[in-house]
Design an enzyme around this catalytic site. Structure first.
Site, short mmCIF file in Angstrom:
data_model
loop_
_atom_site.label_atom_id
_atom_site.label_comp_id
_atom_site.label_asym_id
_atom_site.label_seq_id
_atom_site.Cartn_x
_atom_site.Cartn_y
_atom_site.Cartn_z
N HIS A 196 0.82 -1.22 0.00
CA HIS A 196 0.00 0.00 0.00
C HIS A 196 0.85 1.26 0.00
CE1 HIS A 196 0.11 -0.07 4.55
NE2 HIS A 196 0.08 1.23 4.39
N ASP A 243 1.12 -7.67 2.31
CA ASP A 243 1.25 -6.25 2.02
C ASP A 243 2.72 -5.80 1.86
OD1 ASP A 243 0.85 -3.53 1.81
OD2 ASP A 243 -0.52 -3.38 3.50
N SER A 285 3.92 2.26 8.44
CA SER A 285 3.73 1.27 7.39
C SER A 285 5.04 1.01 6.70
CB SER A 285 2.74 1.77 6.36
OG SER A 285 1.45 1.49 6.77
N1 ARG Z 1 -4.64 0.46 7.38
C1 ARG Z 1 -3.31 0.45 6.83
C2 ARG Z 1 -2.73 1.85 6.92
O1 ARG Z 1 -3.24 2.68 7.56
C3 ARG Z 1 -3.31 -0.12 5.46
C4 ARG Z 1 -3.94 0.75 4.47
C5 ARG Z 1 -4.05 0.12 3.10
N2 ARG Z 1 -5.13 0.76 2.43
C6 ARG Z 1 -6.36 0.25 2.31
N3 ARG Z 1 -7.36 1.04 2.03
N4 ARG Z 1 -6.57 -1.03 2.48
O2 ARG Z 1 -2.10 2.41 6.11
N1 GLU Z 2 -1.13 1.36 7.58
C1 GLU Z 2 -0.54 2.45 8.30
C2 GLU Z 2 0.37 3.33 7.45
O1 GLU Z 2 0.22 3.47 6.30
C3 GLU Z 2 0.22 1.94 9.45
C4 GLU Z 2 -0.73 1.39 10.34
C5 GLU Z 2 -1.05 2.33 11.43
O2 GLU Z 2 -1.59 3.42 11.25
O3 GLU Z 2 -0.73 1.86 12.50
O4 GLU Z 2 1.22 3.99 7.93
#
Ligand code: ARG
Ligand code: GLU
Length: 732
Positions: free
Chosen positions: A95, A232, A667
């Site tokens: 991502h 991921d 991330s």
């Molecule tokens: N939740 C993770 C983060 O905050 C992964 C995001 C990937 N994006 C998504 N829409 N699935 O970045």
């Molecule tokens: N998916 C998040 C990012 O893009 C990291 C996950 C979080 O926020 O802990 O940074």
């Protein structure tokens, strides 16, 4: 906190002792909470070693020799990455590389859908604008930044002193080598200042990415949730000039030779193992007062969620009907959905923990303690400032989630702005380069623009703006337009129907026709366009009516926080404080651990390929396992990546969770074991713990990591790109 505490007076000490008895019950940072500054890690290393870490502070951060910090990078402007080979190979999340993978994709070469693997260096794909930053060093520069300041000077004077001194430090730092950048950042609301010096690389190429059915497996259905089965990851390579220094993209560039890269652990991950996440968390607000938290959980989050639900429904409807639209909107949709879902978890987590009430109680005790000290009255002052600020924050939230999400108007505004610049400049060269920028902007915009989505979203968010923003806070232009057209839908017909920006040919035609009449007409035609007018009118309203008040009040709040922060440190001298995240390099340590999300339920700490196959469903886009993976599963062709599962049968590890305190920006961060070797890639947090940007609950907050063995398995068995493994080093 050394260097910040001033001496307490007698009364304050007595009050401290009394309040300590109460406050210590929940105020001591539980060990796993915290994002620590690597340069100060010697203060934590004893605790880390007690919990199993086998290296020392200099192995984590050193300016004298290569240390782990030299293998951790800021990827782009909001992710982390880590070096895994002596030839500049870098791992981050799928991502995090998503928009790059998307940009290289088309219906003919759908790298999002099918994955991408460079089988030789010459196939690696350049990415304009993408950077990777290595932290050269960080330094406490509080004294230098405040040199010339003395208590009693006004805030304006303090500001200009801070600015001028920072400038000198930054200029000096960047003059010390090629590609250097530097920042001075305020920590603890300006109680401390740190200089961060980076070396920034600009030729970063895409090496490999699994198909989304692996890299985004579970999609937004599983996002922010455990158990998770998302592969991921994506792989890039840093290129440098022949002298190994940062350079603009060139065919002559060579793979960068890093000072340090991670050795990859093949030893596996077990419940209870020590873990350490090294990366760039973006923003946390652990020390804000109850009113700030209440605004987030009771007002801001619920409204933003509702606005985004409208847009997501519209996007999903069109994306499910057409592959072309799916590609166009995949990256935008992921961005909208991601915060949308996080806010829901955050809001619930804050409510469940009773954070507002707990903070109110804490503030009462603080105020009692502060009585008669220089901190007296802070809480009340903050409280009333927050109340003044609230309608302005609300208007700003609405602006950001409504008018500023209208794609056509954003493009029209940006394009018109550039056009004006190009016409006004007296330099022909400059005008040429601006025109090239405009062409690029238009190309990117039209490639991923689908008008029906934008028009329907416009109607939905403008309706909600009308209903929920109080009369005195609406732009006059908005009120006039709604009066004139009677509804957002009729307004949309006119705006989207009459804008030349709605279609690339119309835009080119309009410019050609207007230019023939001279540059002044040209500017007028574009500026009068309804999409440009919409953007401009809202922006003027925001810049003139909302932002100045917001700025003034936020400034006053931040100033008070400087004292409140310092006061909290004196109030609870036994507590270990860590600075809020601000996209600077941090260390978070903890252990691999399951959790109980609700009564009667317990989640284990790791997931396997079995879970992927249990979710497999060709009918559901998010759970459609790629055929190659099904085949490997059928034949159990796991090779060296097989482990023995809980049922005694062969399987492959996929993800695990741990107690590391992480945030957005983490991330792609390396998850490191007790010996400093790479065991995983951080990519998410669990739903029940997403409030950790504001309040950390050791029972519920878990970060989610991809098991590094799954990454290797995919590269080796699914992608057939095992030549990449030859570059890496492994340890047990
Ligand atoms: N939740 C993770 C983060 O905050 C992964 C995001 C990937 N994006 C998504 N829409 N699935 O970045
Ligand atoms: N998916 C998040 C990012 O893009 C990291 C996950 C979080 O926020 O802990 O940074």
């Amino acid at each position: 906190m050394k260097g910040i505490l001033t001496t307490l007076n007698g009364a304050a000490i007595a009050a401290t002792v009394a309040s300590w008895l109460f406050s210590s019950i929940f105020s001591i940072a539980r060990a796993d909470e915290g994002m620590w500054l690597p340069v100060l890690v010697q203060e934590r290393i004893g605790d880390m070693q007690e919990k199993g870490f086998r290296l020392d502070a200099e192995d984590i951060y050193s300016i004298n020799r290569a240390s782990l910090k030299d293998a951790v990078v800021l990827f782009g402007r909001g992710c982390t990455g880590e070096l895994i080979s002596g030839e500049g190979l870098l791992l981050t999340n799928h991502h995090c590389g998503y928009s790059q993978i998307q940009k290289h994709s088309s219906v003919e070469h759908d790298y999002l859908r099918d994955g991408f693997w460079a089988m030789s260096r010459s196939e690696e794909l350049p990415n304009e604008g993408l950077t990777v930053s290595f932290l050269d060093r960080m330094e406490d520069v509080t004294d230098a930044v405040l040199a010339g300041y003395s208590e009693g000077m006004g805030e304006t004077q303090r500001d200009s002193i801070v600015k001028a001194n920072s400038r000198i430090l930054i200029d000096k730092a960047v003059s010390q080598g090629k590609g250097m950048e530097a920042d001075v950042e305020a920590l603890y609301y300006g109680n401390q200042y740190f200089l961060f010096v980076y070396r920034v690389f600009r030729d970063i190429r895409l090496v490999g990415a699994p198909p989304s059915s692996i890299g985004k497996f579970g999609g937004d259905t599983d996002n922010w949730m455990w158990p998770r089965h998302t592969g991921d990851f994506s792989i890039f390579r840093i290129y440098a000039g022949k002298d190994n220094n940062p350079a603009d993209y060139s065919e002559d560039n060579v793979p960068y030779t890093p000072k340090k890269y991670f050795s990859i652990s093949l030893g596996g991950v077990n419940e209870g193992d020590f873990t350490f996440v090294y990366g760039y968390p973006g923003r946390t607000q652990e020390y804000i007062m109850s009113e700030g938290v209440r605004y987030i959980s009771e007002i801001s989050d619920p409204h933003k969620i509702a606005l985004r639900s409208l847009r997501l429904d519209i996007q999903d409807r069109y994306m499910s009907r057409s592959q072309a639209v799916r590609i166009q909107y995949s990256s935008k949709n992921a961005g909208v959905a991601n915060s949308w879902k996080k806010w829901q978890g955050e809001m619930r987590g804050i409510r469940k923990m009773g954070t507002v009430e707990k903070k109110q109680e804490y503030e009462k005790r603080f105020a009692g303690w502060a009585d008669g000290t220089r901190y007296a009255g802070i809480v009340q002052k903050l409280d009333s400032l927050y109340r003044l600020l609230e309608p302005y924050s609300y208007a700003a939230d609405y602006y950001n989630e409504t008018a500023r999400t209208v794609e056509l108007s954003r493009f029209a505004t940006a394009y018109t702005g550039l056009r004006n610049k190009a016409i006004l400049t007296s330099s022909e060269d400059r005008a040429d380069s601006i025109r090239a920028e405009m062409a690029g902007l238009a190309e990117t915009f039209y490639k991923d623009y689908y008008l029906p989505i934008d028009r329907e979203s416009f109607i939905a968010v403008m309706d909600m703006f009308d209903r929920n923003v109080p009369a005195g806070f609406k732009p006059e232009y908005f009120v006039r337009s709604m009066d004139k057209y009677g509804s957002a839908a009729v307004w949309a017909d006119s705006l989207f129907g009459n804008s030349v920006f709605a279609d690339s040919t119309a835009l080119a035609g309009a410019i050609a026709a207007a230019s023939a009449e001279g540059p002044d007409t040209d500017i007028t035609v574009l500026a009068d366009d309804p999409a440009a007018e919409f953007g401009r009118a809202f922006e003027e309203w925001y810049m003139e009516g909302i932002l100045p008040v917001r700025r003034r009040l936020s400034r006053e709040i931040t100033l008070l926080y400087r004292d409140y922060m310092k006061g909290q440190m004196e109030f609870e001298p036994e507590k270990d404080f860590y600075p809020d995240a601000n996209l600077t390099l941090r260390v978070a340590y903890g252990s691999v651990q399951g959790y109980s999300p609700a009564d009667g339920t317990y989640y284990l700490s790791s997931s396997t390929l079995e879970g992927i196959m249990q979710k497999d469903n060709p009918e559901i886009f998010d759970y459609d396992v790629p055929e190659r993976l099904r085949e490997i599963y059928r034949t159990k062709d796991y090779g060296r990546w097989a482990i023995t599962g809980a049922d005694g049968k062969k399987t492959v590890p996929v993800c695990f969770i741990a107690t590391n305190h992480t945030s957005g920006g983490n991330s792609g961060s390396p998850v490191i074991n007790a010996d400093g070797n790479l065991i995983g890639i951080n990519f998410d947090r669990v739903w029940e713990g997403t409030m950790s940007d504001i309040v950390f609950d050791p029972d519920l907050c878990r970060n989610i990591a991809l098991d590094i063995r799954y990454v290797l398995f995919i590269i080796d068995k699914v992608a057939g790109a095992s030549h990449l493994l030859d570059e890496m080093s492994f340890s047990e």
